[in-house]
Design an enzyme around this catalytic site. Structure first.
Site, PDB file in Angstrom:
ATOM      1  N   GLY A 181     -21.816  -4.780  -6.266  1.00  0.00           N
ATOM      2  CA  GLY A 181     -21.787  -3.684  -7.246  1.00  0.00           C
ATOM      3  C   GLY A 181     -20.605  -2.734  -7.130  1.00  0.00           C
ATOM      4  CB  THR A 188     -16.516   2.269  -6.491  1.00  0.00           C
ATOM      5  OG1 THR A 188     -15.555   1.835  -5.534  1.00  0.00           O
ATOM      6  CG2 THR A 188     -16.558   3.785  -6.509  1.00  0.00           C
ATOM      7  CB  CYS A 189     -19.616   1.281 -10.623  1.00  0.00           C
ATOM      8  SG  CYS A 189     -20.836   1.587 -11.893  1.00  0.00           S
ATOM      9  CE  LYS A 245     -23.148   9.672 -13.947  1.00  0.00           C
ATOM     10  NZ  LYS A 245     -21.736   9.387 -13.693  1.00  0.00           N
ATOM     11  CD  GLU A 278      -7.091  20.792 -13.054  1.00  0.00           C
ATOM     12  OE1 GLU A 278      -7.962  20.068 -12.561  1.00  0.00           O
ATOM     13  OE2 GLU A 278      -5.918  20.401 -13.264  1.00  0.00           O
ATOM     14  CG  HIS A 280     -35.387  14.433 -40.315  1.00  0.00           C
ATOM     15  ND1 HIS A 280     -34.450  15.349 -39.891  1.00  0.00           N
ATOM     16  CD2 HIS A 280     -36.551  15.111 -40.497  1.00  0.00           C
ATOM     17  CE1 HIS A 280     -35.028  16.538 -39.817  1.00  0.00           C
ATOM     18  NE2 HIS A 280     -36.295  16.430 -40.171  1.00  0.00           N
TER      19      HIS A 280
HETATM   20  P1  NAI Z   1      -9.187  13.046 -12.737  1.00  0.00           P
HETATM   21  O1  NAI Z   1      -7.858  12.417 -12.856  1.00  0.00           O
HETATM   22  O2  NAI Z   1     -10.184  12.938 -13.838  1.00  0.00           O
HETATM   23  O3  NAI Z   1      -9.007  14.611 -12.426  1.00  0.00           O
HETATM   24  C1  NAI Z   1      -8.275  15.097 -11.327  1.00  0.00           C
HETATM   25  C2  NAI Z   1      -7.922  16.556 -11.544  1.00  0.00           C
HETATM   26  O4  NAI Z   1      -7.377  17.092 -10.338  1.00  0.00           O
HETATM   27  C3  NAI Z   1      -6.865  16.748 -12.619  1.00  0.00           C
HETATM   28  O5  NAI Z   1      -7.333  17.685 -13.544  1.00  0.00           O
HETATM   29  C4  NAI Z   1      -5.643  17.257 -11.826  1.00  0.00           C
HETATM   30  O6  NAI Z   1      -4.836  18.133 -12.582  1.00  0.00           O
HETATM   31  C5  NAI Z   1      -6.301  17.960 -10.646  1.00  0.00           C
HETATM   32  N1  NAI Z   1      -5.441  18.115  -9.448  1.00  0.00           N
HETATM   33  C6  NAI Z   1      -4.638  17.184  -8.889  1.00  0.00           C
HETATM   34  N2  NAI Z   1      -4.022  17.684  -7.769  1.00  0.00           N
HETATM   35  C7  NAI Z   1      -4.461  18.971  -7.616  1.00  0.00           C
HETATM   36  C8  NAI Z   1      -4.193  20.012  -6.657  1.00  0.00           C
HETATM   37  N3  NAI Z   1      -3.369  19.833  -5.612  1.00  0.00           N
HETATM   38  N4  NAI Z   1      -4.815  21.212  -6.812  1.00  0.00           N
HETATM   39  C9  NAI Z   1      -5.665  21.411  -7.854  1.00  0.00           C
HETATM   40  N5  NAI Z   1      -5.942  20.461  -8.793  1.00  0.00           N
HETATM   41  C10 NAI Z   1      -5.364  19.249  -8.673  1.00  0.00           C
HETATM   42  O7  NAI Z   1      -9.781  12.464 -11.365  1.00  0.00           O
HETATM   43  P2  NAI Z   1     -11.246  12.373 -10.766  1.00  0.00           P
HETATM   44  O8  NAI Z   1     -12.156  13.381 -11.366  1.00  0.00           O
HETATM   45  O9  NAI Z   1     -11.048  12.374  -9.299  1.00  0.00           O
HETATM   46  O10 NAI Z   1     -11.751  10.964 -11.244  1.00  0.00           O
HETATM   47  C11 NAI Z   1     -11.066   9.762 -10.815  1.00  0.00           C
HETATM   48  C12 NAI Z   1     -11.280   8.632 -11.790  1.00  0.00           C
HETATM   49  O11 NAI Z   1     -12.622   8.210 -11.798  1.00  0.00           O
HETATM   50  C13 NAI Z   1     -10.910   9.037 -13.191  1.00  0.00           C
HETATM   51  O12 NAI Z   1     -10.076   8.050 -13.747  1.00  0.00           O
HETATM   52  C14 NAI Z   1     -12.215   9.099 -13.916  1.00  0.00           C
HETATM   53  O13 NAI Z   1     -12.092   8.722 -15.273  1.00  0.00           O
HETATM   54  C15 NAI Z   1     -13.099   8.131 -13.137  1.00  0.00           C
HETATM   55  N6  NAI Z   1     -14.494   8.550 -13.224  1.00  0.00           N
HETATM   56  C16 NAI Z   1     -15.137   8.456 -14.405  1.00  0.00           C
HETATM   57  C17 NAI Z   1     -16.432   8.902 -14.546  1.00  0.00           C
HETATM   58  C18 NAI Z   1     -17.080   8.807 -15.873  1.00  0.00           C
HETATM   59  O14 NAI Z   1     -16.597   8.094 -16.724  1.00  0.00           O
HETATM   60  N7  NAI Z   1     -18.166   9.525 -16.118  1.00  0.00           N
HETATM   61  C19 NAI Z   1     -17.162   9.488 -13.416  1.00  0.00           C
HETATM   62  C20 NAI Z   1     -16.370   9.581 -12.234  1.00  0.00           C
HETATM   63  C21 NAI Z   1     -15.100   9.113 -12.156  1.00  0.00           C
END
Ligand code: NAI
Length: 462
Positions: free
Chosen positions: A39, A41-42, A51, A199, A441
């Site tokens: 499975g 990481t997911c 979730k 952020e 509805h």
């Molecule tokens: P992300 O790329 O979505 O967000 C990382 C954030 O950290 C960005 O906003 C960036 O500007 C910020 N950042 C980077 N360096 C920084 C610093 N030194 N100080 C402060 N802020 C900083 O990455 P995230 O949330 O870690 O997710 C990783 C991957 O996993 C993504 O591609 C995401 O789409 C995927 N994922 C998707 C989910 C979903 O579809 N529900 C759930 C969890 C993960």
């Protein structure tokens, strides 16, 4: 030496779906996985366990915030953290065991261990070497590191450690306002932690529609989450009691610190290809460390394919799954295809956020004339009955043709509602097609129809 038509490396959503599709297409298939369970990481440390925690803490929030309003009286639930983690682990086990069952059902061999590719056509797992006419790499991704920040998965954690903290932290600092930071930040906020998100950019969830970004951040602030925007985290220092986080504000270069019990590092993920031997094989990589592939997901080395997080594109389980199915079909001589323009994205906070296709910003940048149809959940009877009438549906259409170009939803069940629009987009539908479709509805889906009506003569309930 055993030989296969296909060996898939990695059993995450990309790899296991690919293996099943290969088997369904009559190919003799094996899948290599070094974890104890299938499975990736997911299922083990990502989508599924998070979730489970999002759901249980959402229920807690409902009980605390809405039960009395609905006439449900009684004591507020007490959190048994160990039991909640147990619930999460059960959910994970059911899912990973489910894949094991599907592998058996489809006669897929699970080769247990970590794979290396000594040469094209061969996969080595431990001391055993297997022959494979085709190799499909689905090795996924891992958390990207941040200079000055040492992860110990106890006090300074990635999403992995955040899913099994010893206790609910009093103060949680989240680095990065992306999907992981906001989803897991929400979990701990609802459990009573003080949550501060730091952020780097001035907006949350980079790449998303600007109006959604602003509204979403406002919503999270209302829920009590704090944000320090435009701030780059420089380092973390673990002390006896907690962690000191140092950051620099971009606007004036001033330096600040913040104390936390736990720090969650959520600053993105990077492709995981360690130990595969790709260098020696001469497999071409992109500048960002992803495996470079052609339209058929084949690398520059014949017979070696790659899909999912280790290649270009959004790191999403469902994108990997689609590529897995398509690559399997390519290997079987069929015409696998992925429409990268219609890949939904969902953030499973409460309310949820979902999107597909173009944003207002991307359309403006492309100089494309578009119209916006928007409908607030406030005008939706079902949402009001659920005490969840927050947010909106926004559909973007071509100004000339009314063809749907993108959609953005912030609101209850957004992650389910988006798919109606995805299907419409796959069929090249106009907003009018959605607007003319009878919607039951009272449902939340009526808000989608109303947004489609708003692209034309106007919605009824606003
Ligand atoms: P992300 O790329 O979505 O967000 C990382 C954030 O950290 C960005 O906003 C960036 O500007 C910020 N950042 C980077 N360096 C920084 C610093 N030194 N100080 C402060 N802020 C900083 O990455 P995230 O949330 O870690 O997710 C990783 C991957 O996993 C993504 O591609 C995401 O789409 C995927 N994922 C998707 C989910 C979903 O579809 N529900 C759930 C969890 C993960």
């Amino acid at each position: 030496m055993s030989s296969y038509d296909v060996i898939v490396i990695g059993s995450g959503p990309g790899g296991y779906v690919c293996a099943i599709r290969c088997a369904q297409l009559g190919l003799k298939t094996a899948c290599v996985e070094g974890r104890e369970t299938l499975g990736g990481t997911c299922l083990n440390i990502g989508c599924i366990p998070s979730k489970a925690l999002l759901h249980s803490t959402h229920m807690l929030h409902e009980a605390e915030a809405n039960f009395e309003t609905m006439g449900l009286m009684g004591g507020k639930p007490k959190v048994d953290w160990a039991k909640m983690l147990g619930f999460k682990d059960d959910v994970v086990e059911q899912n990973t065991k489910g894949i094991e069952f599907l592998f058996k059902k489809n006669k897929i061999d699970w080769l247990k261990g970590w794979a290396t590719i000594p040469e094209a056509g061969k996969v080595k797992v431990g001391d055993d070497v297997y022959e494979a006419k085709n190799i499909i790499i689905a090795s996924g991704s891992e958390p990207a590191s941040l200079p000055g920040v040492e992860v110990d998965e106890k006090k300074v954690v990635t999403s992995t450690g955040a899913l099994e903290l010893g206790k609910v932290p009093g103060k949680l600092v989240v680095i990065g306002a992306g999907v992981i930071g906001l989803e897991l930040g929400s979990v701990y906020k609802r459990l009573g932690s003080e949550v501060t998100v730091i952020e780097y950019l001035d907006v949350v969830t980079p790449g998303m529609d600007g109006e959604i970004q602003r509204t979403f951040q406002r919503t999270l602030k209302k829920q009590g989450m704090d944000f320090i925007m435009g701030a780059a985290v420089q380092k973390t220092e673990v002390g006896k009691k907690g962690v000191t986080v140092s950051y620099k504000l971009k606007k004036d270069d001033s330096e600040h610190t913040l104390e936390a019990d736990t720090v969650l590092v959520a600053t993105g993920r990077k492709p995981y290809t360690d130990g595969l031997g790709l260098d020696a094989l001469g497999v071409e990589m992109t500048k960002r460390g992803q495996i470079a592939v052609g339209k058929d997901w084949q690398t520059n080395v014949k017979g070696i394919y790659a899909i999912g997080d280790c290649i270009e594109g959004p790191m999403l389980a469902h994108k990997a799954e689609d590529e897995g199915m398509a690559a399997a079909e390519q290997v079987a001589g069929k015409h696998g295809h992925v429409n990268y323009g219609v890949i939904p994205g969902v953030i499973y906070t409460s309310p949820e956020v979902a999107n597909v296709g173009e944003t207002e910003e991307s359309l403006k940048e492309a100089g494309k004339e578009y119209k916006v149809g928007k409908f607030n959940f406030m005008g939706n009877g079902r949402a009001k009955a659920m005490l969840a009438a927050e947010g909106f549906v926004k559909i973007l259409v071509d100004k000339e043709t009314d063809r749907i170009l993108g959609a953005h939803i912030l609101g209850p069940n957004a992650g389910e509602l988006i798919h109606e629009i995805c299907v419409a987009m796959e069929f090249g539908a106009a907003a009018e097609d959605l607007a003319l479709t009878c919607h039951a509805h009272p449902t939340l889906s009526e808000a989608v129809r109303e947004a489609a009506l708003a692209c034309g003569d106007g919605p009824i309930h606003s």
